[in-house]
Scaffold this active site. Structure first.
Site, PDB file in Angstrom:
ATOM      1  N   THR A  37       0.814  -1.423  -0.135  1.00  0.00           N
ATOM      2  CA  THR A  37       0.182  -0.087  -0.035  1.00  0.00           C
ATOM      3  C   THR A  37       1.096   1.120   0.049  1.00  0.00           C
ATOM      4  OG1 THR A  37      -0.014   0.196   2.427  1.00  0.00           O
ATOM      5  CG2 THR A  37      -1.597  -1.111   1.480  1.00  0.00           C
ATOM      6  N   GLY A  39       2.795   4.406   0.579  1.00  0.00           N
ATOM      7  CA  GLY A  39       4.332   4.825   0.678  1.00  0.00           C
ATOM      8  C   GLY A  39       5.019   3.526   0.728  1.00  0.00           C
ATOM      9  N   THR A  40       4.474   2.405   1.144  1.00  0.00           N
ATOM     10  CA  THR A  40       5.366   1.257   1.580  1.00  0.00           C
ATOM     11  C   THR A  40       5.493   0.467   0.092  1.00  0.00           C
ATOM     12  OG1 THR A  40       4.536   0.774   3.620  1.00  0.00           O
ATOM     13  CG2 THR A  40       5.576  -1.177   2.399  1.00  0.00           C
ATOM     14  N   ARG A  67      -7.942   6.429   4.455  1.00  0.00           N
ATOM     15  CA  ARG A  67      -8.316   5.649   5.605  1.00  0.00           C
ATOM     16  C   ARG A  67      -9.047   4.378   5.451  1.00  0.00           C
ATOM     17  NH1 ARG A  67     -11.778   9.562   9.655  1.00  0.00           N
ATOM     18  NH2 ARG A  67     -10.084  10.984  10.293  1.00  0.00           N
ATOM     19  N   LYS A 141      -4.970 -14.446  14.346  1.00  0.00           N
ATOM     20  CA  LYS A 141      -6.057 -15.233  14.730  1.00  0.00           C
ATOM     21  C   LYS A 141      -5.697 -16.573  14.113  1.00  0.00           C
ATOM     22  CE  LYS A 141     -11.051 -15.904  15.265  1.00  0.00           C
ATOM     23  NZ  LYS A 141     -12.220 -15.333  15.344  1.00  0.00           N
ATOM     24  N   HIS A 280      23.895   8.751  43.630  1.00  0.00           N
ATOM     25  CA  HIS A 280      22.773   8.134  44.376  1.00  0.00           C
ATOM     26  C   HIS A 280      21.673   9.092  44.466  1.00  0.00           C
ATOM     27  CE1 HIS A 280      25.580   4.933  45.427  1.00  0.00           C
ATOM     28  NE2 HIS A 280      26.288   5.976  45.952  1.00  0.00           N
ATOM     29  N   GLY A 309      32.820   8.902  40.064  1.00  0.00           N
ATOM     30  CA  GLY A 309      32.045   7.826  39.857  1.00  0.00           C
ATOM     31  C   GLY A 309      30.757   8.201  39.678  1.00  0.00           C
ATOM     32  N   GLU A 332      30.746   7.503  35.445  1.00  0.00           N
ATOM     33  CA  GLU A 332      30.189   6.482  35.064  1.00  0.00           C
ATOM     34  C   GLU A 332      29.246   6.773  33.608  1.00  0.00           C
ATOM     35  OE1 GLU A 332      29.753   3.364  36.060  1.00  0.00           O
ATOM     36  OE2 GLU A 332      30.345   3.361  37.993  1.00  0.00           O
ATOM     37  N   ASN A 418      14.806  15.507  53.995  1.00  0.00           N
ATOM     38  CA  ASN A 418      14.948  16.991  54.352  1.00  0.00           C
ATOM     39  C   ASN A 418      16.239  17.806  53.584  1.00  0.00           C
ATOM     40  OD1 ASN A 418      12.675  17.492  56.122  1.00  0.00           O
ATOM     41  ND2 ASN A 418      13.702  16.704  57.798  1.00  0.00           N
ATOM     42  N   ASP A 472      16.178  27.002  65.102  1.00  0.00           N
ATOM     43  CA  ASP A 472      17.112  26.363  65.288  1.00  0.00           C
ATOM     44  C   ASP A 472      17.670  26.102  63.870  1.00  0.00           C
ATOM     45  OD1 ASP A 472      15.352  24.419  64.730  1.00  0.00           O
ATOM     46  OD2 ASP A 472      15.801  23.022  66.369  1.00  0.00           O
TER      47      ASP A 472
END
Length: 519
Positions: A37, A39-40, A67, A141, A280, A309, A332, A418, A472
């Site tokens: 079909t 373009g192929t 379509r 199928k 990490h 590393g 790495e 935190n 604090d």
């Protein structure tokens, strides 16, 4: 009776044409009639192959902008009739329907279209394949008689088997191909349903049904630890870490991929040239600059010990100058939008170093598995412009402090909570100085970030991913040498924290936004 089936007629209609011509030549050399079909068919004819148009087979023209072309009884009768059933054979002969022994089909690239930024619904709908899945399902199928090829990676082994069997394929192979078809069409339909549901959802909704369909791209040597199995699955798009092109280096590990995703997510936050060094999943150094070399030098300077590393994320193409310096460090992996030819030549001397070329992808939702289910949330993409920042203290920030605070706030979003990030502006560009990540106490995060600092802390700024419940934490930051702090605000003790900041002579800004990152 032999379970081998000779391929006398094949119907080819593919979106991905890689390897197509070579495979079609193999079929033709075995005496297979080629039907195709659009373009192929053109691609095959341009390669000098003899091809029959689908309209010649059906006696009906392609219509509706393509379509309707393969949705025809001649096609599906040719696929679905059982060759050993006399009634089936008589029925197709009565209607002049010939057998189709192989279908070579891959589908419109719906996932790639959906992943494009700003793609319109109309374009999305046009990339929903109808004829392709129908042919695949019909052929699969009836795998007892039909071979259905949907993966270009299968061309080579099918070629080898047909060469060994005089152009025929075994039942075991046809059964394997059929299973792959139903997995492919299931994933395709799930991708369409998920995307359309997402577009129909209101602004405050997440999808009613979560569909997680991904194709295994490769098996990994192991997971976070050697006793854990692992594999990489992709969403079918061209974008993001899972679909990045590996240009060189040894096999990527599970931990490499997790870290690469983290460092790319951080580096790509910035409009300026930026480099993030990750260990990490937490950044150990982040820098900006006029060039990649400048940005890398600032990122490395922030914590050269932890950088050893690690993995590196760079939001610009990597040039030779940057590659020369980066190659001096044991790394790495590196991820970037591109690498110059000179940079690739420099890195080629480090054969184990993984280089990944990435096409950026905006992440909209984040998925996390928990026992018995999944958690889904929006990605933490929010940015707070300077105009929305609230000065909480008597002293306002200087221009350099404000710029450094905004830089630190962006980095802080990518640090495990935190989190406290110390940073500065050097020659107009942001640079981290110390990062306190993943501490159970905000005070400990402030102290740990100061301990990790390889650069002077005097005159730095600091970002906190959540508010200070007590003074604090603020006091620990000021004791380390910071003169300006950015934090969400909103604590019941904000007044006490502000009072401490004023007493210490520092400036403090509130964003009104929290950036917890629990993992």
């Amino acid at each position: 009776m032999s379970d081998l089936k000779t391929i006398k007629r094949a119907l080819l209609s593919v979106t991905d044409k890689s390897g197509l011509v070579e495979f079609a030549r193999v079929l033709a050399s075995n005496g297979t009639e080629l039907v195709s079909t659009g373009g192929t068919a053109k691609a095959l004819r341009d390669a000098g192959l003899d091809v029959k148009d689908i309209s010649e087979l059906t006696g009906f023209p392609e219509m509706l902008d393509g379509r309707v072309k393969t949705l025809h009884p001649v096609v599906h009768g040719g696929l679905l009739h059982r060759r050993e059933d006399p009634a089936h054979v008589a029925a197709v002969e009565a209607h002049n329907i010939g057998p189709i022994d192989m279908v070579v089909v891959n589908l419109y690239a719906f996932e790639k279209t959906a992943a494009k930024p700003g793609v319109e619904l109309e374009d999305l709908i046009e990339n929903i394949d109808i004829g392709g899945p129908s042919m695949l399902r019909s052929g699969a199928k009836n795998f007892e008689d039909v071979a259905v090829v949907t993966d270009v990676a299968d061309y080579a082994k099918l070629t080898e088997e047909m060469a060994a069997n005089g152009g025929a394929l075994s039942k075991a192979t046809r059964w394997m191909l059929a299973r792959k078809v139903f997995a492919t069409t299931a994933a395709y339909d799930a991708a369409i349903a998920s995307e359309l549901e997402k577009r129909a959802a209101t602004e405050n909704d997440l999808p009613e049904t979560l569909r997680v369909i991904a194709k295994r791209e490769t098996s990994l040597r192991y997971g976070e630890n050697p006793h854990q199995r692992a594999a990489l699955y992709t969403d079918g798009s061209q974008f993001g870490i899972a679909n990045a092109q590996k240009l060189q280096g040894k096999e990527l590990s599970y931990n490499n991929l997790v870290d690469l995703d983290a460092c790319w997510g951080l580096a790509s936050e910035f409009e300026e040239t930026a480099v993030a060094i990750i260990k990490h999943t937490n950044p150990c150094g982040v820098g900006q600059g006029n060039t990649v070399l400048e940005a890398y030098s600032r990122a490395l300077e922030a914590d050269p010990v932890s950088a050893f590393g690690g993995v590196i994320g760079i939001n610009r193409p990597v040039d030779a100058a940057a590659a020369t310096e980066i190659a001096k460090l044991f790394v790495e992996a590196i991820v970037a939008p591109d690498f110059s030819e000179e940079a690739l030549q420099i890195f080629a001397a480090k054969k184990n170093l993984r280089l990944l070329k990435i096409q950026p992808k905006a992440v909209s939702t984040v998925l996390k598995q928990i026992s018995g289910g999944y958690l889904v949330q929006d990605d933490d993409h929010i940015r707070v412009p300077a105009s929305d920042l609230k000065v909480m203290t008597a002293r306002k920030p200087t221009d350099d402090e404000l710029k450094a605070l905004q830089f630190a706030w962006t980095v802080c979003k990518h640090v495990k909570s935190n989190a406290i990030v110390y940073a500065r502006v050097k020659d107009g560009f942001g640079q981290t100085v110390g990062i306190g990540a993943g501490q159970m106490s905000r005070v400990d995060a402030a102290k740990f970030g100061a301990v990790k600092a390889a650069l002077p802390l005097a005159g730095t700024v600091a970002a906190s991913d959540a508010f200070f419940p007590f003074p604090d934490g603020l006091e620990a930051i000021v004791a380390a040498g910071a003169t300006a702090i950015i934090q969400p605000g909103g604590s019941v003790n904000d007044a006490k924290v502000v009072e401490a900041a004023d007493r210490l002579g520092v400036t403090m800004l509130a964003t009104g936004v929290r950036h917890f990152r629990h993992g």
